[in-house]
Design an enzyme around this catalytic site. Structure first.
Site, short mmCIF file in Angstrom:
data_model
loop_
_atom_site.label_atom_id
_atom_site.label_comp_id
_atom_site.label_asym_id
_atom_site.label_seq_id
_atom_site.Cartn_x
_atom_site.Cartn_y
_atom_site.Cartn_z
N ALA A 339 26.33 61.89 -40.15
CA ALA A 339 27.51 61.21 -39.39
C ALA A 339 27.88 60.40 -38.30
O ALA A 339 26.29 60.61 -37.19
CB ALA A 339 29.15 62.59 -39.48
N VAL A 340 29.02 59.88 -38.61
CA VAL A 340 29.24 58.33 -37.20
C VAL A 340 30.58 58.61 -36.92
O VAL A 340 31.55 58.63 -37.54
CB VAL A 340 28.75 57.62 -37.63
CG1 VAL A 340 28.83 56.00 -36.60
CG2 VAL A 340 27.00 57.24 -38.51
N GLU A 372 23.58 64.90 -51.03
CA GLU A 372 24.07 65.16 -51.59
C GLU A 372 25.35 64.61 -51.71
O GLU A 372 25.42 64.58 -50.23
CB GLU A 372 24.93 66.33 -51.97
CG GLU A 372 23.56 67.54 -53.05
CD GLU A 372 23.25 68.02 -51.88
OE1 GLU A 372 21.38 68.66 -52.54
OE2 GLU A 372 22.71 68.49 -50.74
N ASN A 377 33.51 59.37 -53.28
CA ASN A 377 32.62 59.23 -51.28
C ASN A 377 32.58 57.73 -51.47
O ASN A 377 31.10 57.92 -52.01
CB ASN A 377 32.29 59.78 -50.78
CG ASN A 377 32.06 59.84 -49.01
OD1 ASN A 377 32.69 58.52 -48.70
ND2 ASN A 377 32.04 60.35 -48.38
N TYR A 384 23.95 54.68 -49.63
CA TYR A 384 22.83 55.30 -50.20
C TYR A 384 21.98 54.03 -51.25
O TYR A 384 21.14 53.86 -50.98
CB TYR A 384 23.06 57.22 -51.02
CG TYR A 384 23.58 57.00 -49.60
CD1 TYR A 384 22.37 57.47 -48.10
CD2 TYR A 384 24.95 58.12 -49.38
CE1 TYR A 384 23.34 58.15 -47.36
CE2 TYR A 384 25.27 59.21 -48.58
CZ TYR A 384 24.54 59.77 -47.57
OH TYR A 384 24.86 60.08 -46.51
#
Length: 421
Positions: A339-340, A372, A377, A384
């Site tokens: 996460a960012v 996952e 999203n 990815y």
């Protein structure tokens, strides 16, 4: 007026060179014609006239074509969009399939040396390079298969990266790697003592490095790779064709500049990645809460640290910008969280964390990284996929949604070691 046989058109504009090639086959013999023009910024004006000129030389019409290929990058953004757009437009109009070809793979085919491993490094500007690695494979139609998908590296990281991974690429053989690509010309200091073309150096760890020429992709090798893909039915419909971008972001938008964010985001303070400590847990949990609907709690982070999971934070100017947690199983690495913080997204922090996790997995001898992601999203899926992950499965009702609803999870994997095709 067309001629019998198959005809494949290839476009390559990932560098300053604008090239088109026409590969024709009658089932027994091949004919490869090409035109090229080296002029930065003229791809949009030159490409279609060159296509028509090449077809006229061959006595063909556009309707005689069977497929259209293009070098999808990585490379110059404007050039990639031109080739992709022209390929899509022609394919839509003619009802043809499209074949995207990784431009670095096309560059690797241009070398005529006998080294078993070729690492291609292309100038990405801003003291960075696009890099990918290819190995000899007798069972691969082109003779070379992918050992490492394209990545973005700092110039200073290239030599350590090659030395660190060469043994994985070599599969137990002598780790001899030949580097080629125009980044060798743009950054002559990149390989240190191996500064002259065809010079080689043997390191204490057994890695042998040889310097090749400043080669770029060309339309001819794009056509050759595309022909092999066409023969195997590896094509996409026009609307699915897309350039291959491996850089998160190059410049701020007008709206971002109006908010006071100027210059090049890559010129921000250096990103430092270090191990997560107990003191970082509350800030990491706050970032997680800011970007997730069902976030981990501080207790979850504390349990992960106590369980010995790999946990890192990315810092700029002393402030935590993001974090990643990875579980290392005996046969695979599992990316649990990444996460960012919202105001640091799309600035390279997530890419840096992901690269760090991949490096940690390789250091443990693990061949792949899995994760996952929610199907809803779209931003994460694009992130990815652009970094070499592909879907390998699905977990039903994996994520909580709203109230009593659940959402599936797509399971994605990225191969990290040698033998990845």
């Amino acid at each position: 007026m067309g001629t019998a046989g198959h005809h494949l058109l290839a476009l390559e504009t990932s560098s300053s060179v604008c090239g088109v090639a026409l590969l024709s086959s009658d089932g027994q013999a091949f004919r490869l014609r090409s035109l090229s023009h080296d002029a930065t910024g003229e791809h949009a004006e030159r490409l279609l006239p060159m296509v028509d000129e090449l077809l006229e030389q061959a006595g063909l019409r556009r309707a005689d074509l069977d497929a259209i290929a293009f070098g999808q990058g990585p490379g110059g953004f404007t050039g990639l969009r031109v080739a992709c757009g022209v390929a899509q437009g022609m394919a839509f109009a003619l009802g043809l399939p499209v074949i995207p070809v990784v431009s670095l793979h096309a560059a690797a085919l241009r070398d005529d040396g006998d080294e078993p491993i070729r690492a291609v490094v292309q100038d990405a500007r801003m003291s960075e390079v696009y890099a990918a690695v290819y190995g000899k494979a007798a069972d691969h139609p082109s003779g070379w298969h992918t050992l490492h998908e394209p990545v973005l590296l700092d110039v200073s990281d290239v030599l350590p990266w090659v030395r660190r991974q060469a043994r994985h690429w070599a599969r137990g053989n002598t780790p001899a790697v030949k580097l080629l690509g125009d980044a060798l010309e743009a950054y002559p200091q990149m390989l240190g003592e191996v500064a002259v073309a065809d010079a080689s150096r043997a390191f204490d760890d057994g890695v042998i490095l040889r310097r090749g020429g400043p080669l770029r992709a060309c339309a001819e090798t794009v056509a050759q790779l595309a022909w092999h893909a066409f023969q195997r039915g590896h094509t996409v419909p026009p609307h699915q064709a897309a350039p291959l971008y491996v850089r998160d972001k190059v410049a701020y938008t007008t709206a971002e500049r109006e908010q006071g964010r100027g210059g090049n985001p890559k010129a921000r303070p250096a990103l430092a990645i270090r191990g997560m400590t107990e003191a970082d847990i509350d800030e990491a949990a706050a970032i997680e809460s800011a970007v997730q609907s069902f976030p981990w709690t501080s207790g979850n982070f504390r349990d992960a640290l106590q369980a010995g999971y790999g946990a890192w934070v990315a810092c700029e100017g002393g402030r935590i910008q993001g974090f990643a947690l990875t579980m290392f199983a005996p046969d695979v690495a599992h990316l649990l969280l990444i996460a960012v913080r919202p105001d640091a997204q799309r600035s390279g922090v997530g890419h840096g964390l992901l690269r760090h996790c991949e490096g940690q997995a390789l250091a443990r001898g693990l061949p792949a990284l899995i994760l996952e992601v929610r199907p809803s999203n779209a931003q994460a899926l694009a992130f990815y996929r652009n970094r070499g992950f592909s879907q390998i499965g699905m977990r039903k009702d994996y994520y909580p949604k709203d109230r009593n609803a659940r959402e599936d999870a797509l399971v994605m994997e990225k191969k990290l070691g040698a033998g990845h095709v």
